[in-house]
Structures are given as C-alpha cells and as structure tokens.
Design an enzyme around this catalytic site. Structure first.
Site, PDB file in Angstrom:
ATOM      1  N   HIS A 308       0.823  -1.221   0.000  1.00  0.00           N
ATOM      2  CA  HIS A 308       0.000   0.000   0.000  1.00  0.00           C
ATOM      3  C   HIS A 308       0.848   1.259   0.000  1.00  0.00           C
ATOM      4  CE1 HIS A 308       0.779   1.018   4.235  1.00  0.00           C
ATOM      5  NE2 HIS A 308       0.529  -0.249   4.562  1.00  0.00           N
ATOM      6  N   CYS A 325       2.825  -4.684   6.902  1.00  0.00           N
ATOM      7  CA  CYS A 325       2.552  -4.468   5.472  1.00  0.00           C
ATOM      8  C   CYS A 325       3.823  -4.040   4.733  1.00  0.00           C
ATOM      9  CB  CYS A 325       1.493  -3.388   5.293  1.00  0.00           C
ATOM     10  SG  CYS A 325      -0.161  -3.874   5.843  1.00  0.00           S
TER      11      CYS A 325
END
Length: 381
Positions: A308, A325
C-alpha cells in the site's frame, strides 16, 4: 412291370432333394427373433440419476438404441458383439426418459422418470472470475458449492479444467463446500482456461444430486511477479519476464510476530482505495492501537498484509517500520494498485515468519506433491 410298380409304391426314404427333404431343411435353419430387455423397466419412477440405462439383446445383436430425456439424447456405448448398450453419463433429476431399441426385426420401448432430489447440488461461486477480469499466473480456481458435499470423489470427478496451454494441476478440498484448483507450475500467460462442472445427476451426498452443469472461461493475463526483499528494503516488479518497476519499500518492524511480514509466495487477492486498517485485538487507548485510512492497498494475505501507499519515504529503502505491510511511495503504490491482477505473485524473502499455506491465497507454500494430498480422487488411488 408289376415288380416295378410295387417298388415305386413301397414306404422307403424319399429321394434326396425331394419335396420332403427341402421342407425339413427350411425348418432347421429358422432362428427365433432376438429378445430385448431394457433397464430401468417400463413405468419406473423415482429412478436415481446415477443409475445406468442398460439395454441387452439375447439371440441377436442390437442395431440401434436411442435414449431421450432431460432435453437431450443420452450418450452410451455398445459392447464388442453389440449385445449390450450402457449409458455413459448421469441422468437429469426430475425428468422423463424414453428408450427405444432395435435388434433385427425386433423393436422394444420403455419410459421412466427420475427422482426429484431432496437436496440440490450446484455451483454457488467461482473465484476469481469477475466479468471481463484477467487473472495472474498464480491464480487458483476456487469453486464453492451451495451445499456441503460428502461424496467428494464423485463431485471432483465431474470437474474438468481445459487450458489453451495445458499444465498439470489438481484439486484440493479445504472444507465440505469448497475445493480449490492449483497448477503444478504457474499458468502460462495470455490464455483462456475453461472450467466445466458436469454436476447434472452426480450424487454429492445422501439424497443430494447435481441439478445442472456449469461452465465458465477464466482469462489468464500477463505474467506479473513481484520480488520483495525485506532486508534490502526493495521490491522489483516483472511483467512477462521484463522488469517494469523498481520500488523502495518498508516492511514490518518485526518487534513482535504480529508486526513481522510473512516470507513466502503470496498472491494478490483484492484491492481498494482506501482501506480502513484497525489494529487487531486492541481497543482505543491500548498501546499499539491504530485506526487509519490507507490509500491504494492491495491485499496479499488474510492476516492483514497489504502492499500500500505510505508517505514515509524517509524509511522506504532504508528500514522496516510498518505493522507488517509492505508500504511504498504513494505514486508507485498507485501504479501497483492500478496494474495488479488477482493471482499475481508477490514473493517475499528476508523474515523469520513463514506465510501459512491457508493464510489467504498462500497455496504456493505447499509443494505440488503435498497439494495433491487434498484431492478426494488422490485418496481413492
């Protein structure tokens, strides 16, 4: 003259070839007409859809067998001397059938009805398979049924995958409703794959039968593979063998297992912009709690991992500071978000936490030998 007359009137055997001899020969060569037997018998009702239609002839060979019902002609085959015909495919539930057969001058006919299943079996969902979608070369075929299947071997045997560029593959059951197809190696790119579920009449469990077939075409797109190294803090994206993007990234800070990025072969599962991310197992005010909106996020596992956007370029390419992440520069994350296909490969190395095979679409974490052990047909061999 009298002696000759007496001799001609005596009771001796007729001369060879005379009328009596000809009549006896004709009687001896006459054969009885063939007898034809049809199963299921005339008037049968509530016939199970997986029952075979069998037509036999004694005293002769079958010339023709035609079975009509369920909106089609049933396929079948003869034995070597054509004294027996057996249907090849299941019958359609809740249908009427007619059978006609001919052997020489003998004909026979019968009609019967199949039962209405107490439980109907059909395909409820196929993923990934959105209209117009192209998927990545690692993509599984996830098939979900509307009811739990107990006779998994029978149902799996009704599933067929045909690729324009064939590659070995196998099904694996993960629960009673879901079976997943994975190839031994990645799909060859840029091709169509046809999935057919020939469920009609297949018995999936007690009083459960398939009521209709299902077919769809899955389109395999470009071969997009991303290589992520959490130690060098870099991500490289390759498309059809050519490097198309170099991305500086920051991965999980690894202060806890939860904050450690998983290593292994991940597949892209879905994307959204934005995604709301909330710390699992924590409430507002707890240490480590967060509730944030994140842009251009691509999911790669079910344990909360995404690729992301994050505007922390000071860390990207230098150190790992995330909660697990992979974050990258906003413009590059948007590019990745916009170009991803579900089933693209994201191969991550550099951490001591391995991705579980059943964490999201981590199916490539199993060897193909291990994968095949989940096949119901493999168990019967």
């Amino acid at each position: 003259m009298a002696a000759a007359l007496t001799a001609s009137c005596s009771g001796g055997s007729p001369a060879p070839g005379g009328p009596a001899a000809a009549g006896k020969s004709a009687t001896a060569s006459a054969s009885p007409a063939p007898a034809i037997k049809i199963s299921p018998a005339q008037g049968s009702s509530k016939v199970k859809p997986n029952k075979k239609v069998v037509v036999t002839a004694s005293g002769g060979a079958l010339d023709e067998v035609v079975v009509q019902g369920g909106g089609k002609q049933l396929e079948g085959s003869f034995n070597a001397d054509k004294t027996k015909w057996v249907s090849k495919e299941p019958l359609r539930p809740t249908s009427s059938y007619s059978v006609s057969a001919k052997a020489g001058a003998t004909t026979a006919a019968a009609s019967f009805k199949t039962l209405k299943p107490e439980v109907e079996l059909e395909v409820a969902d196929v993923t990934p398979n959105q209209k117009g979608e192209k998927v990545g070369v690692g993509a599984p075929i996830i098939l979900t049924f509307n009811n739990p299947v107990s006779d998994k071997a029978a149902v799996e045997g009704a599933l067929e995958v045909e690729a324009e560029k064939p590659v070995e593959g196998a099904w694996r059951w993960i629960n009673d409703k879901t079976v997943i197809y994975r190839t031994a190696k990645y799909w060859p790119a840029h091709q169509d794959v046809k999935l057919t579920a020939r469920l009609n009449g297949v018995q999936g469990g007690k009083d459960m039968y398939g009521v209709k077939d299902y077919t769809t075409t899955i389109k395999i797109g470009a071969k997009q593979i991303s290589k992520v190294n959490t130690k060098t803090h870099m991500m490289y994206v390759y498309r059809d063998g050519k490097k198309v993007k170099t991305m500086r990234i920051s991965a999980g800070m690894a202060t806890t297992r939860e904050y450690t990025t998983t290593s292994g072969v991940h597949l892209t599962m879905e994307r959204a912009n934005p995604v709301r991310m909330i710390s699992p197992g924590r409430k507002k005010g707890d240490p480590g709690y967060y509730d944030v909106m994140i842009n251009h996020a691509v999911r790669i596992s079910n344990s909360g991992e995404y690729v992301h956007a994050k505007n922390n370029v000071w860390a990207q390419g230098r150190q790992n500071v995330s909660h697990g992440c992979i974050n990258s520069r906003p413009d590059q994350a948007k590019w990745f978000h916009d170009t991803m296909q579900r089933g693209d490969v994201v191969d991550i190395i550099g951490t001591n936490r391995e991705l579980e095979w059943n964490n999201g679409w981590g199916f490539w974490q199993l060897s193909f030998k291990e994968w095949k052990k989940g096949s119901a047909l493999e168990e019967t061999r």
